[in-house]
Scaffold this motif. Structure first.
Motif, PDB file in Angstrom:
ATOM      1  N   ASP A 176       0.823  -1.210   0.000  1.00  0.00           N
ATOM      2  CA  ASP A 176       0.000   0.000   0.000  1.00  0.00           C
ATOM      3  C   ASP A 176       0.857   1.260   0.000  1.00  0.00           C
ATOM      4  O   ASP A 176       0.439   2.293  -0.539  1.00  0.00           O
ATOM      5  N   VAL A 177       2.027   1.204   0.595  1.00  0.00           N
ATOM      6  CA  VAL A 177       2.930   2.354   0.535  1.00  0.00           C
ATOM      7  C   VAL A 177       3.457   2.527  -0.884  1.00  0.00           C
ATOM      8  O   VAL A 177       3.546   3.643  -1.412  1.00  0.00           O
ATOM      9  N   ALA A 178       3.799   1.406  -1.531  1.00  0.00           N
ATOM     10  CA  ALA A 178       4.323   1.479  -2.899  1.00  0.00           C
ATOM     11  C   ALA A 178       3.285   1.974  -3.888  1.00  0.00           C
ATOM     12  O   ALA A 178       3.640   2.559  -4.924  1.00  0.00           O
ATOM     13  N   GLY A 221      -6.940  11.338  -1.664  1.00  0.00           N
ATOM     14  CA  GLY A 221      -6.376  10.671  -0.484  1.00  0.00           C
ATOM     15  C   GLY A 221      -6.743   9.211  -0.341  1.00  0.00           C
ATOM     16  O   GLY A 221      -6.484   8.616   0.710  1.00  0.00           O
ATOM     17  N   LYS A 222      -7.320   8.598  -1.367  1.00  0.00           N
ATOM     18  CA  LYS A 222      -7.731   7.188  -1.240  1.00  0.00           C
ATOM     19  C   LYS A 222      -6.537   6.284  -0.986  1.00  0.00           C
ATOM     20  O   LYS A 222      -6.594   5.393  -0.119  1.00  0.00           O
ATOM     21  N   LEU A 223      -5.448   6.493  -1.718  1.00  0.00           N
ATOM     22  CA  LEU A 223      -4.272   5.639  -1.537  1.00  0.00           C
ATOM     23  C   LEU A 223      -3.626   5.876  -0.171  1.00  0.00           C
ATOM     24  O   LEU A 223      -3.100   4.934   0.439  1.00  0.00           O
ATOM     25  N   ARG A 224      -3.667   7.107   0.303  1.00  0.00           N
ATOM     26  CA  ARG A 224      -3.106   7.374   1.628  1.00  0.00           C
ATOM     27  C   ARG A 224      -3.977   6.786   2.736  1.00  0.00           C
ATOM     28  O   ARG A 224      -3.469   6.338   3.760  1.00  0.00           O
ATOM     29  N   TRP A 225      -5.296   6.797   2.512  1.00  0.00           N
ATOM     30  CA  TRP A 225      -6.160   6.108   3.476  1.00  0.00           C
ATOM     31  C   TRP A 225      -5.854   4.610   3.482  1.00  0.00           C
ATOM     32  O   TRP A 225      -5.843   3.973   4.555  1.00  0.00           O
ATOM     33  N   ALA A 226      -5.609   4.026   2.308  1.00  0.00           N
ATOM     34  CA  ALA A 226      -5.267   2.607   2.238  1.00  0.00           C
ATOM     35  C   ALA A 226      -3.952   2.332   2.951  1.00  0.00           C
ATOM     36  O   ALA A 226      -3.799   1.313   3.635  1.00  0.00           O
ATOM     37  N   ARG A 227      -2.996   3.255   2.790  1.00  0.00           N
ATOM     38  CA  ARG A 227      -1.733   3.108   3.513  1.00  0.00           C
ATOM     39  C   ARG A 227      -1.958   3.189   5.017  1.00  0.00           C
ATOM     40  O   ARG A 227      -1.390   2.390   5.787  1.00  0.00           O
ATOM     41  N   ASP A 228      -2.776   4.120   5.474  1.00  0.00           N
ATOM     42  CA  ASP A 228      -3.052   4.249   6.910  1.00  0.00           C
ATOM     43  C   ASP A 228      -3.747   3.002   7.450  1.00  0.00           C
ATOM     44  O   ASP A 228      -3.489   2.565   8.583  1.00  0.00           O
ATOM     45  N   GLU A 229      -4.653   2.441   6.651  1.00  0.00           N
ATOM     46  CA  GLU A 229      -5.362   1.234   7.097  1.00  0.00           C
ATOM     47  C   GLU A 229      -4.392   0.072   7.261  1.00  0.00           C
ATOM     48  O   GLU A 229      -4.424  -0.640   8.282  1.00  0.00           O
ATOM     49  N   SER A 230      -3.533  -0.142   6.277  1.00  0.00           N
ATOM     50  CA  SER A 230      -2.585  -1.254   6.383  1.00  0.00           C
ATOM     51  C   SER A 230      -1.588  -1.029   7.498  1.00  0.00           C
ATOM     52  O   SER A 230      -1.172  -1.979   8.175  1.00  0.00           O
ATOM     53  N   VAL A 241     -13.240   3.820   6.181  1.00  0.00           N
ATOM     54  CA  VAL A 241     -14.286   4.788   5.836  1.00  0.00           C
ATOM     55  C   VAL A 241     -13.731   5.827   4.866  1.00  0.00           C
ATOM     56  O   VAL A 241     -14.394   6.217   3.896  1.00  0.00           O
ATOM     57  N   GLY A 242     -12.487   6.278   5.099  1.00  0.00           N
ATOM     58  CA  GLY A 242     -11.863   7.231   4.192  1.00  0.00           C
ATOM     59  C   GLY A 242     -11.699   6.671   2.794  1.00  0.00           C
ATOM     60  O   GLY A 242     -11.909   7.383   1.794  1.00  0.00           O
ATOM     61  N   ILE A 243     -11.336   5.390   2.695  1.00  0.00           N
ATOM     62  CA  ILE A 243     -11.204   4.751   1.381  1.00  0.00           C
ATOM     63  C   ILE A 243     -12.557   4.723   0.675  1.00  0.00           C
ATOM     64  O   ILE A 243     -12.666   5.048  -0.513  1.00  0.00           O
ATOM     65  N   ALA A 244     -13.599   4.329   1.387  1.00  0.00           N
ATOM     66  CA  ALA A 244     -14.928   4.245   0.786  1.00  0.00           C
ATOM     67  C   ALA A 244     -15.441   5.616   0.372  1.00  0.00           C
ATOM     68  O   ALA A 244     -16.084   5.766  -0.675  1.00  0.00           O
ATOM     69  N   TYR A 245     -15.135   6.637   1.181  1.00  0.00           N
ATOM     70  CA  TYR A 245     -15.611   7.987   0.858  1.00  0.00           C
ATOM     71  C   TYR A 245     -14.899   8.539  -0.378  1.00  0.00           C
ATOM     72  O   TYR A 245     -15.540   9.093  -1.288  1.00  0.00           O
TER      73      TYR A 245
END
Length: 463
Positions: A98-100, A144-153, A303-307
């Protein structure tokens, strides 16, 4: 024109990185829970400073060298702990993915095709193709979807680390408790065997008195019954000891075998005062509470990813290389491609909105789970503190009972021999003394386990 082109590129990059700094969605804020002022409450025998018994390494808390060895083997070979460690490694690798995803993806394509056509049998033509291309693709993280994914992982990874720490804390407590229980069972078995020997002597004395006509047959038969009843306790205790050894072996990660252990001490001295720390530090020490918080952070990121999935997805693709129908002309045939795509879900927008509602419900559930973890942590701490404050009083009362029962038994044996009392009175004194001995043994065991529970409740044992 060249100056304007450079200016357009600069403006485009500036806008791009400005939008890239946006991160739509609600950022995580730790839930505000009104914590108690102190951990000890009305129990003032415990300290109320920032120090805590949980700050001690488990090697300093448990002084039994045999127990040390068992705990060390558990931390090395326990299968649940090894699985938790493997889970940490797995999520660490997934976190890197997710960071990559935040950075452009670069690839190289080498392609060669040999093709020939001969329609009608006399019209052969060659249609070869050779490609050498470098490709760059990049999804712009404008919302920010990818950054939310990074935060989730990242939160999932941290939660797995806290889960491993919580498991280690529980395993140390489980091994210590099982060890103290095993030692107490050994002591109880020794008490019962000594009681069996005493019952045999009482039966021998009852036989002599019965055969001499000093007592009735009822007293003699009752002595036989009491001996048989006491003897039945031996195999049951031996069974419990074997099962407890098997439980310890499973915790350690070994096949069942006999466990070495020490002898139950006559008493365990509890400190008069024991620091427990402040309520705020309890939340930092307890890894299970920190795990629940990381799971809440992960749910908030979901939730951030979904939004942000409701907004358009913009991707850039660039290719640079060469392509030719002749391999010898490949490097003489340059090729480049720059493209951009914008994807905005229209028909599937209802599905994305439903996914957002589901993620919000999951975040609400994670919030309640975190609040429950906090409440459970304080309940464990208060229970352990209450047990600590009363355990010395319980031990003192059982010690007094054991000494009084011993004195009563000595007097009853003397009176029975002199014919002052009957055998039933002696039997009552023997039963009372056996119960008092076992109760005192259990009190010593409970004092040891009290420290184990308090140490675990305050979050000690995982450092």
């Amino acid at each position: 024109m060249r100056k304007y082109t450079i200016l357009y590129i600069i403006v485009f990059c500036t806008v791009l990185f400005t939008l890239g700094g946006c991160k739509l969605g609600k950022h995580y804020v730790r839930p505000d829970m009104e914590l108690p002022r102190t951990l000890s409450g009305q129990l003032d025998s415990l300290g109320a400073d920032t120090l805590s018994i949980a700050d001690l390494p488990w090697e300093q808390l448990y002084t039994d060298t045999l127990l040390h060895n068992l705990i060390q083997r558990t931390l090395e070979y326990n299968k649940d702990l090894l699985m938790a460690t493997a889970r940490v490694k797995e999520l660490a690798a997934l976190k890197r993915i997710d960071v990559a995803n935040l950075f452009p993806e670069v690839g190289l394509r080498v392609y060669g095709e040999k093709e020939g056509d001969n329609y009608g049998g006399n019209n052969y033509s060659s249609d070869d193709q050779f490609d050498l291309k470098a490709t760059v693709s990049w999804e712009l993280d404008l919302w920010g979807k990818l950054r939310w994914a990074r935060d989730e992982s990242l939160a999932d990874f941290r939660a797995s680390m806290e889960n491993r720490r919580a498991l280690q804390m529980s395993l140390i407590a489980d091994v210590a408790q099982a060890y103290f229980e095993l030692v107490a069972l050994d002591n109880e078995l020794n008490i019962v065997r000594q009681t069996v020997d005493a019952r045999r002597e009482s039966l021998h004395l009852a036989r002599i008195r019965y055969e001499g006509g000093l007592t009735s047959e009822t007293a003699f038969r009752q002595a036989q019954v009491e001996l048989a009843r006491t003897e039945t306790l031996v195999p049951d205790l031996e069974r419990q000891i074997t099962l407890k050894e098997n439980d310890l072996a499973l915790l350690i990660g070994e096949y069942p075998h006999r466990m070495g252990r020490s002898v139950l001490p006559e008493d365990v001295r509890l400190p008069e005062t024991l620091p427990v720390g402040l309520p705020s530090t309890l939340l930092e020490r307890r890894p299970d509470v920190r795990q629940a918080e990381q799971q809440l952070i992960a749910a908030n990121a979901a939730v951030g990813i979904a939004y942000t999935s409701l907004f358009p997805t913009i991707s850039l693709t660039a290719q640079l290389g060469a392509e030719s129908e002749e391999l010898s002309d490949l490097l003489k045939s340059p090729y480049h491609l720059i493209s951009g795509s914008l994807l905005q879900p229209i028909v599937g927008i209802a599905k994305n909105q439903a996914r957002l509602k589901a993620r919000k419900a999951a975040r609400e559930r994670a919030l309640y789970a975190y609040e429950k973890a906090v409440l459970s942590a304080f309940k464990d701490a208060y229970d352990a503190i209450a047990a600590f404050n009363k355990m010395q009083e319980i031990y003192d009362s059982r010690l007094s009972l054991e000494r009084s029962s011993r004195s009563a038994l000595d007097l009853a044996q003397l009176q029975y021999v002199n014919g002052v009392i009957g055998y039933m009175d002696l039997l009552d004194a023997q039963r009372s003394y056996l119960d008092a001995q076992i109760g005192l043994s259990n009190a010593v065991r409970d004092k040891q386990i009290t420290i184990v529970h308090l140490y675990k409740a305050l979050g000690g044992g995982w450092e």
